[in-house]
Write a protein that holds these residues in place. Structure first.
Motif, PDB file in Angstrom:
ATOM      1  N   LEU A  76       0.823  -1.206   0.000  1.00 39.81           N
ATOM      2  CA  LEU A  76       0.000   0.000   0.000  1.00 39.81           C
ATOM      3  C   LEU A  76       0.856   1.254   0.000  1.00 39.81           C
ATOM      4  CD1 LEU A  76      -2.687  -1.262   2.506  1.00 39.81           C
ATOM      5  CD2 LEU A  76      -3.090  -0.707   0.088  1.00 39.81           C
ATOM      6  N   ASP A  77       1.978   1.221   0.732  1.00 42.03           N
ATOM      7  CA  ASP A  77       2.874   2.384   0.752  1.00 42.03           C
ATOM      8  C   ASP A  77       3.465   2.651  -0.631  1.00 42.03           C
ATOM      9  OD1 ASP A  77       2.356   2.738   3.452  1.00 42.03           O
ATOM     10  OD2 ASP A  77       4.205   1.740   4.106  1.00 42.03           O
ATOM     11  N   ALA A  78       3.800   1.589  -1.363  1.00 33.59           N
ATOM     12  CA  ALA A  78       4.342   1.758  -2.716  1.00 33.59           C
ATOM     13  C   ALA A  78       3.281   2.343  -3.652  1.00 33.59           C
ATOM     14  CB  ALA A  78       4.854   0.424  -3.252  1.00 33.59           C
ATOM     15  N   ILE A  79       2.042   1.869  -3.531  1.00 37.97           N
ATOM     16  CA  ILE A  79       0.957   2.435  -4.342  1.00 37.97           C
ATOM     17  C   ILE A  79       0.725   3.891  -3.942  1.00 37.97           C
ATOM     18  CG2 ILE A  79      -1.535   2.331  -4.791  1.00 37.97           C
ATOM     19  CD1 ILE A  79      -1.285  -0.737  -4.534  1.00 37.97           C
ATOM     20  N   GLY A  80       0.742   4.158  -2.647  1.00 37.86           N
ATOM     21  CA  GLY A  80       0.560   5.526  -2.160  1.00 37.86           C
ATOM     22  C   GLY A  80       1.625   6.466  -2.677  1.00 37.86           C
ATOM     23  N   THR A  81       2.859   5.996  -2.759  1.00 34.64           N
ATOM     24  CA  THR A  81       3.952   6.820  -3.296  1.00 34.64           C
ATOM     25  C   THR A  81       3.691   7.154  -4.762  1.00 34.64           C
ATOM     26  OG1 THR A  81       5.546   5.905  -1.730  1.00 34.64           O
ATOM     27  CG2 THR A  81       6.440   6.884  -3.742  1.00 34.64           C
ATOM     28  N   TRP A  82       3.267   6.155  -5.539  1.00 35.03           N
ATOM     29  CA  TRP A  82       2.940   6.407  -6.943  1.00 35.03           C
ATOM     30  C   TRP A  82       1.803   7.429  -7.048  1.00 35.03           C
ATOM     31  CZ3 TRP A  82      -1.308   6.177 -10.096  1.00 35.03           C
ATOM     32  CH2 TRP A  82      -1.066   6.303 -11.464  1.00 35.03           C
ATOM     33  N   ALA A  83       0.734   7.212  -6.259  1.00 39.94           N
ATOM     34  CA  ALA A  83      -0.421   8.106  -6.298  1.00 39.94           C
ATOM     35  C   ALA A  83      -0.028   9.522  -5.888  1.00 39.94           C
ATOM     36  CB  ALA A  83      -1.531   7.571  -5.398  1.00 39.94           C
ATOM     37  N   HIS A  84       0.819   9.638  -4.864  1.00 39.59           N
ATOM     38  CA  HIS A  84       1.272  10.962  -4.425  1.00 39.59           C
ATOM     39  C   HIS A  84       1.965  11.716  -5.565  1.00 39.59           C
ATOM     40  CE1 HIS A  84       2.732  14.076  -1.725  1.00 39.59           C
ATOM     41  NE2 HIS A  84       3.904  13.952  -2.325  1.00 39.59           N
ATOM     42  N   GLY A  85       2.748  10.995  -6.335  1.00 39.30           N
ATOM     43  CA  GLY A  85       3.438  11.612  -7.472  1.00 39.30           C
ATOM     44  C   GLY A  85       2.499  12.040  -8.588  1.00 39.30           C
TER      45      GLY A  85
ATOM     46  N   ALA B 197      -9.001   0.810   6.561  1.00 39.98           N
ATOM     47  CA  ALA B 197      -7.645   1.149   7.001  1.00 39.98           C
ATOM     48  C   ALA B 197      -6.680   1.203   5.814  1.00 39.98           C
ATOM     49  CB  ALA B 197      -7.147   0.145   8.034  1.00 39.98           C
ATOM     50  N   TYR B 198      -6.877   0.338   4.829  1.00 44.11           N
ATOM     51  CA  TYR B 198      -6.008   0.352   3.642  1.00 44.11           C
ATOM     52  C   TYR B 198      -6.248   1.625   2.837  1.00 44.11           C
ATOM     53  CZ  TYR B 198      -5.908  -4.734   4.556  1.00 44.11           C
ATOM     54  OH  TYR B 198      -5.800  -5.979   5.121  1.00 44.11           O
ATOM     55  N   ARG B 199      -7.526   2.006   2.688  1.00 40.30           N
ATOM     56  CA  ARG B 199      -7.844   3.234   1.947  1.00 40.30           C
ATOM     57  C   ARG B 199      -7.354   4.458   2.703  1.00 40.30           C
ATOM     58  NH1 ARG B 199     -12.422  -0.100   1.425  1.00 40.30           N
ATOM     59  NH2 ARG B 199     -13.698   1.184   2.831  1.00 40.30           N
ATOM     60  N   ASP B 200      -7.462   4.426   4.035  1.00 42.38           N
ATOM     61  CA  ASP B 200      -6.945   5.535   4.838  1.00 42.38           C
ATOM     62  C   ASP B 200      -5.440   5.681   4.640  1.00 42.38           C
ATOM     63  OD1 ASP B 200      -9.484   6.063   5.853  1.00 42.38           O
ATOM     64  OD2 ASP B 200      -9.103   5.092   7.792  1.00 42.38           O
ATOM     65  N   ARG B 201      -4.742   4.564   4.587  1.00 43.23           N
ATOM     66  CA  ARG B 201      -3.288   4.602   4.387  1.00 43.23           C
ATOM     67  C   ARG B 201      -2.961   5.203   3.016  1.00 43.23           C
ATOM     68  NH1 ARG B 201       0.578   1.261   7.559  1.00 43.23           N
ATOM     69  NH2 ARG B 201       2.629   1.537   6.615  1.00 43.23           N
ATOM     70  N   LEU B 202      -3.706   4.787   1.992  1.00 41.52           N
ATOM     71  CA  LEU B 202      -3.497   5.361   0.652  1.00 41.52           C
ATOM     72  C   LEU B 202      -3.790   6.857   0.659  1.00 41.52           C
ATOM     73  CD1 LEU B 202      -5.095   2.552  -1.541  1.00 41.52           C
ATOM     74  CD2 LEU B 202      -2.658   3.127  -1.377  1.00 41.52           C
ATOM     75  N   ARG B 203      -4.893   7.261   1.308  1.00 34.33           N
ATOM     76  CA  ARG B 203      -5.247   8.691   1.360  1.00 34.33           C
ATOM     77  C   ARG B 203      -4.227   9.500   2.139  1.00 34.33           C
ATOM     78  NH1 ARG B 203     -10.729   6.828   1.445  1.00 34.33           N
ATOM     79  NH2 ARG B 203     -10.524   6.432   3.666  1.00 34.33           N
ATOM     80  N   SER B 204      -3.599   8.889   3.143  1.00 35.01           N
ATOM     81  CA  SER B 204      -2.594   9.635   3.913  1.00 35.01           C
ATOM     82  C   SER B 204      -1.382   9.942   3.036  1.00 35.01           C
ATOM     83  CB  SER B 204      -2.186   8.888   5.180  1.00 35.01           C
ATOM     84  OG  SER B 204      -1.411   7.747   4.874  1.00 35.01           O
ATOM     85  N   ALA B 205      -1.087   9.068   2.084  1.00 34.54           N
ATOM     86  CA  ALA B 205       0.032   9.307   1.160  1.00 34.54           C
ATOM     87  C   ALA B 205      -0.364  10.255   0.038  1.00 34.54           C
ATOM     88  CB  ALA B 205       0.514   7.979   0.567  1.00 34.54           C
ATOM     89  N   ALA B 206      -1.620  10.183  -0.380  1.00 38.48           N
ATOM     90  CA  ALA B 206      -2.087  10.972  -1.526  1.00 38.48           C
ATOM     91  C   ALA B 206      -3.492  11.492  -1.234  1.00 38.48           C
ATOM     92  CB  ALA B 206      -2.059  10.126  -2.794  1.00 38.48           C
ATOM     93  N   PRO B 207      -3.587  12.586  -0.486  1.00 37.29           N
ATOM     94  CA  PRO B 207      -4.913  13.135  -0.164  1.00 37.29           C
ATOM     95  C   PRO B 207      -5.697  13.448  -1.440  1.00 37.29           C
ATOM     96  CG  PRO B 207      -3.205  14.196   1.153  1.00 37.29           C
ATOM     97  CD  PRO B 207      -2.503  13.354   0.124  1.00 37.29           C
ATOM     98  N   GLY B 208      -7.006  13.268  -1.346  1.00 35.80           N
ATOM     99  CA  GLY B 208      -7.858  13.578  -2.476  1.00 35.80           C
ATOM    100  C   GLY B 208      -8.124  12.410  -3.409  1.00 35.80           C
ATOM    101  N   LEU B 209      -7.672  11.212  -3.031  1.00 34.54           N
ATOM    102  CA  LEU B 209      -7.942  10.046  -3.874  1.00 34.54           C
ATOM    103  C   LEU B 209      -9.442   9.855  -4.043  1.00 34.54           C
ATOM    104  CD1 LEU B 209      -5.486   7.303  -2.538  1.00 34.54           C
ATOM    105  CD2 LEU B 209      -5.300   8.618  -4.643  1.00 34.54           C
ATOM    106  N   VAL B 210      -9.820   9.337  -5.198  1.00 39.98           N
ATOM    107  CA  VAL B 210     -11.202   8.992  -5.494  1.00 39.98           C
ATOM    108  C   VAL B 210     -11.220   7.491  -5.775  1.00 39.98           C
ATOM    109  CG1 VAL B 210     -13.131   9.349  -7.083  1.00 39.98           C
ATOM    110  CG2 VAL B 210     -11.658  11.276  -6.459  1.00 39.98           C
TER     111      VAL B 210
END
Length: 181
Positions: free
Chosen positions: A62-71, A87-100
Motif C-alpha cells: 500500500l505504501d508503494a501504491i501511495g507513493t505512486w499516487a502521491h506523485g 484502514a487500507y484506503r486511509d493509508r493510501l489517502r494519507s500518502a495521496a490526499p484527495g484520492l477517489v
C-alpha cells in the motif's frame, strides 16, 4: 471530472480491476499503474500458494501504491488496488490526499466465474471467500463510487466515468455514491 484526480480502482479479486483500470485511465486521459506490480515477491508467492495476505504483508504494498499516487496528485492517474479495508484506503489517502475510489462490485457467482476463467494470474479462486470476508465497502465519508461489473468492459467503464462525473458535480466534499445502474 474537470480537474485531474488520482482514481483507485478497487474491489475483490476477479472484479476486473486490471481490465477496467487501463480502459478508465485511457478514457480520462491519464496514466495507469497496475497495483499487482507493486507487490513484493513474497506477497505474490504467498497468494500463489493460496495463503491470504495479512495486514503486515499489505502495508509495504500500500505504501508503494501511495507513493505512486502521491506523485500523480494534481496531474491525475488511475491505479488498481483491492483496497478492501477502510484502514487500507486511509493509508493510501494519507500518502495521496484527495484520492477517489471506484469500487467494482458484483454478484459473487459472476466474479468467481470470471476468476476461474483467468489465465496466468497468481490469485487462486480459493482466496475469493477471504476477499469477501475482508471487504469493507466505501463509507459515506469516503470519496468514491460503486460500479456494478455486470456487462462488458466498455459498459463498465462508461458507468464508472458517468458516476465519477456525477460525483464531481455534486461537490468537492467526500461523498460516496452508488452508481450501479
Amino acid at each position: 471530472m474537470n480537474t485531474p484526480h488520482v482514481v483507485v480502482v478497487m474491489g475483490v479479486a476477479g472484479t476486473g480491476k486490471t481490465t477496467i483500470g487501463p480502459l478508465l485511465a485511457a478514457e480520462l486521459g491519464v496514466p495507469y499503474a497496475e497495483g499487482d506490480d507493486f507487490h513484493p515477491e513474497a506477497n505474490i508467492a504467498k497468494m500463489s500458494a493460496g495463503t491470504p495476505l495479512t495486514d503486515e504483508d499489505r502495508w509495504p504494498w500500500l505504501d508503494a501504491i501511495g507513493t505512486w499516487a502521491h506523485g500523480r496528485v494534481g496531474r491525475g492517474g488511475v491505479v488498481s488496488s483491492s483496497a478492501l479495508k477502510r484502514a487500507y484506503r486511509d493509508r493510501l489517502r494519507s500518502a495521496a490526499p484527495g484520492l477517489v475510489f471506484v469500487h467494482l462490485t458484483g454478484e459473487r457467482s459472476l466474479i468467481e466465474e470470471r476468476m476461474a476463467g483467468r489465465q496466468g494470474h497468481f490469485m487462486p479462486t480459493a482466496l475469493l471467500d477471504s476477499q469477501f470476508a475482508t471487504l469493507q465497502p466505501l463509507g459515506p465519508d469516503e470519496t468514491g463510487v460503486s460500479v456494478d461489473v455486470a456487462g462488458g468492459p466498455e459498459e463498465i467503464v462508461a458507468r464508472a466515468v458517468a458516476a465519477l462525473h456525477s460525483l464531481h458535480a455534486l461537490d468537492a466534499e467526500p461523498r460516496s455514491q452508488l452508481a450501479s445502474q
